[in-house]
Write an enzyme that holds these catalytic residues in place. Structure first.
Site, PDB file in Angstrom:
ATOM      1  N   PRO A 274       0.826  -1.210   0.000  1.00 36.18           N
ATOM      2  CG  PRO A 274       0.153  -0.850   2.234  1.00 36.18           C
ATOM      3  CD  PRO A 274       0.890  -1.835   1.353  1.00 36.18           C
ATOM      4  N   GLY A 275       0.428   2.259  -0.713  1.00 30.28           N
ATOM      5  CA  GLY A 275       1.124   3.544  -0.719  1.00 30.28           C
ATOM      6  C   GLY A 275       0.137   4.640  -0.356  1.00 30.28           C
ATOM      7  NE  ARG A 276      -3.741   6.798  -4.973  1.00 31.44           N
ATOM      8  CZ  ARG A 276      -3.268   7.661  -5.880  1.00 31.44           C
ATOM      9  NH1 ARG A 276      -3.373   8.951  -5.670  1.00 31.44           N
ATOM     10  NH2 ARG A 276      -2.713   7.229  -6.991  1.00 31.44           N
ATOM     11  NE  ARG A 318      -2.515  12.291  -7.020  1.00 32.19           N
ATOM     12  CZ  ARG A 318      -3.821  12.423  -6.976  1.00 32.19           C
ATOM     13  NH1 ARG A 318      -4.368  13.490  -6.440  1.00 32.19           N
ATOM     14  NH2 ARG A 318      -4.603  11.486  -7.455  1.00 32.19           N
ATOM     15  CE1 TYR A 322      -1.279  10.291 -13.015  1.00 27.77           C
ATOM     16  CE2 TYR A 322      -1.267  11.342 -10.862  1.00 27.77           C
ATOM     17  CZ  TYR A 322      -0.688  10.487 -11.778  1.00 27.77           C
ATOM     18  OH  TYR A 322       0.461   9.836 -11.443  1.00 27.77           O
ATOM     19  CB  CYS A 348       5.705  30.200 -18.058  1.00 26.37           C
ATOM     20  SG  CYS A 348       6.376  31.500 -17.031  1.00 26.37           S
ATOM     21  CD  GLU A 349       4.145  24.058 -19.251  1.00 25.82           C
ATOM     22  OE1 GLU A 349       3.193  23.605 -19.918  1.00 25.82           O
ATOM     23  OE2 GLU A 349       5.324  23.725 -19.406  1.00 25.82           O
ATOM     24  CE1 TYR A 377       2.586   7.165  -6.164  1.00 31.76           C
ATOM     25  CE2 TYR A 377       0.482   7.196  -5.017  1.00 31.76           C
ATOM     26  CZ  TYR A 377       1.563   6.506  -5.516  1.00 31.76           C
ATOM     27  OH  TYR A 377       1.626   5.140  -5.359  1.00 31.76           O
TER      28      TYR A 377
HETATM   29  C1  LIG Z   1       2.772   2.472  -7.115  1.00 26.81           C
HETATM   30  C2  LIG Z   1       2.829   1.064  -6.705  1.00 26.81           C
HETATM   31  C3  LIG Z   1       2.227   0.630  -5.515  1.00 26.81           C
HETATM   32  C4  LIG Z   1       1.447   1.550  -4.609  1.00 26.81           C
HETATM   33  O1  LIG Z   1       0.227   1.914  -5.154  1.00 26.81           O
HETATM   34  P1  LIG Z   1      -0.820   2.758  -4.288  1.00 26.81           P
HETATM   35  O2  LIG Z   1      -1.933   2.987  -5.207  1.00 26.81           O
HETATM   36  O3  LIG Z   1      -0.145   3.995  -3.855  1.00 26.81           O
HETATM   37  O4  LIG Z   1      -1.205   1.888  -3.120  1.00 26.81           O
HETATM   38  C5  LIG Z   1       2.392  -0.685  -5.149  1.00 26.81           C
HETATM   39  N1  LIG Z   1       3.078  -1.555  -5.929  1.00 26.81           N
HETATM   40  C6  LIG Z   1       3.652  -1.186  -7.087  1.00 26.81           C
HETATM   41  C7  LIG Z   1       4.398  -2.179  -7.887  1.00 26.81           C
HETATM   42  C8  LIG Z   1       3.541   0.128  -7.511  1.00 26.81           C
HETATM   43  O5  LIG Z   1       4.105   0.498  -8.681  1.00 26.81           O
END
Ligand SMILES: *Cc1c(COP(=O)(O)O)cnc(C)c1O
Length: 424
Positions: A274-276, A318, A322, A348-349, A377
């Protein structure tokens, strides 16, 4: 749940007023709440209590070594995608045996460093990468632990830039190709086959794509088992979404329930990346209003009001990249008529915006605005475009804060550059 709340009309991070931090550190500024980060991590872990697993925080979501350090204290491992992230994770005290290495383009140099450090395994994404890893491990006189990242071809129903498990994505190996590579890898002298992985995308707001992917990798796991290839690890990636606007993503406990229901009875260690979901709502970007101005419009287009702030797409990309939505709050609560504005940066965009056609309360020159849910991110995707020194980052705990990255200065901008030599 996060720890950014108004007290006496002033936005606080935990027990500290944002205004008080800004007075010392200035803007643009990333502010993170340690209580929110540890709470989110604990919540994620709770869902998998009693299950043999390893949670590897996706470093690319938020790479500051103090934050990695905090997560390491909670027992987190790391999912890395470069040698630079390996360097950060180790610096932050994450044990090598809790690090997994993902990504389609690992260089031989990065492989060497990761083998040398003793990481848990590589998520290998192509036949050529497998060959390269075999060569590198042979040179070092050792074995590299390998998990193949498969591409289960499921639609994660997210933004196309962050969908990674579709047949059209560059990521992973198609199932049949993965099967062939498992057989090949099993006979390689310097490769130890240990796992299977997938990561189908980011900011997923539904459970069903996760379940579809799990069923496919479980089938592969069992098929390999019948062939005598026994996997110790099943890595199901990251991707749980968060609420930026109206999204209603699954709660980590709900995700854990669905995952354990699908994977029950398997004799392996599960790996999560997990990241986000750990850091997004744990951080905000604070910016100052430099100017406001209104273009009168014409026969076709209405008048438009711009709020020009000192943060830009180089600080938080972001929205530009996106079309992402981030809630924007005044750091000091103000009553008054709302206005529809574009919140834009100095770059400047025309693509440089934080929000478009957004209803905001009264905004004046000098006000502070908080761009919410910027912890994932956010800073990690920042750049020096337009020669803008990168923002400072602070981490709050209760009523204290630490500057975990000082604001860059002009010398940082030209570090490594030279003027022309005399004889050039
Ligand atoms: C970016 C990434 C994650 C994390 O994704 P989240 O949406 O931030 O949880 C996990 N594994 C891999 C291989 C990634 O590239």
């Amino acid at each position: 749940m996060h720890h950014f709340q108004f007290k006496d009309k002033a936005l606080h991070c935990e027990e500290l007023a944002i205004e008080d931090i800004v007075e010392i550190v200035g803007t643009p500024l990333y502010v993170y709440s340690s209580a929110t980060i540890t709470r989110h991590f604990a919540e994620f872990e709770k869902g998998f209590a009693g299950i043999d697993h390893l949670t590897c925080f996706a470093v690319k979501a938020c790479s500051n070594i103090a934050i990695l350090n905090l997560l390491a204290q909670q027992g987190a491992g790391a999912d890395i995608v470069s040698g630079g992230e390996l360097f950060r994770a180790l610096k932050a005290g994450i044990p090598a045996e809790k690090i997994v290495f993902s990504g389609v383009g690992k260089t031989a140099y990065e492989m060497r460093e990761a083998i040398f450090a003793g990481i848990r395994f590589f998520n290998v994404e192509s036949a050529q990468e497998l060959d390269k890893l075999e060569t590198v491990a042979a040179e070092l006189g050792t074995k590299a632990r390998v998990s193949f990242r498969v591409n289960p071809d499921v639609d994660p129903k997210t933004h196309p830039y962050i969908a990674t498990g579709l047949a059209q994505s560059k990521f992973g190996l198609p199932m049949e190709e993965a099967y062939r590579q498992y057989k090949r890898a099993a006979s390689m002298e310097h490769i130890e086959v240990v796992g299977i992985s997938c990561h189908i995308g980011s900011q997923l707001t539904e459970i069903s794509p996760f379940v579809a992917a799990l069923q496919k990798i479980r089938a592969m796991y069992e098929r390999l088992r019948q062939e005598g290839i026994i996997l110790q690890f099943m890595d199901i990636g990251g991707g749980i979404g968060v609420t930026y606007d109206q999204e209603d993503p699954p709660h980590p406990l709900e995700y854990a329930k669905a995952v354990t229901a699908e994977l029950g009875g398997l004799d392996c260690t599960f790996v999560f990346e997990p990241g986000r979901v750990i850091v997004a709502n744990s951080g905000i970007l604070v910016t100052s209003v430099l100017y406001t101005k209104t273009n009168p419009g014409n026969a076709n287009d209405p008048a438009k009001t711009f709020v020009v702030v000192d943060a830009a797409m180089n600080d938080l990309s972001r929205p530009s990249l996106y079309g992402a939505h981030h809630t924007i709050l005044g750091v000091r609560e103000s009553k008054g008529e709302k206005q529809t504005v574009d919140v834009v940066g100095p770059i400047c965009e025309s693509g440089d915006f934080i929000a478009r056609n957004r209803e905001l309360g009264p905004v004046q020159q000098g006000d502070l605005l908080a761009v919410m849910s910027s912890g994932a991110y956010g800073f990690s995707m920042s750049s020096n475009y337009n020669s803008r020194p990168r923002a400072a980052e602070v981490l709050v705990r209760n009523d204290c804060y630490q500057i975990i990255r000082k604001r860059e200065d002009y010398d940082d901008l030209i570090r490594g550059e030279t003027l022309l030599d005399e004889n050039f």
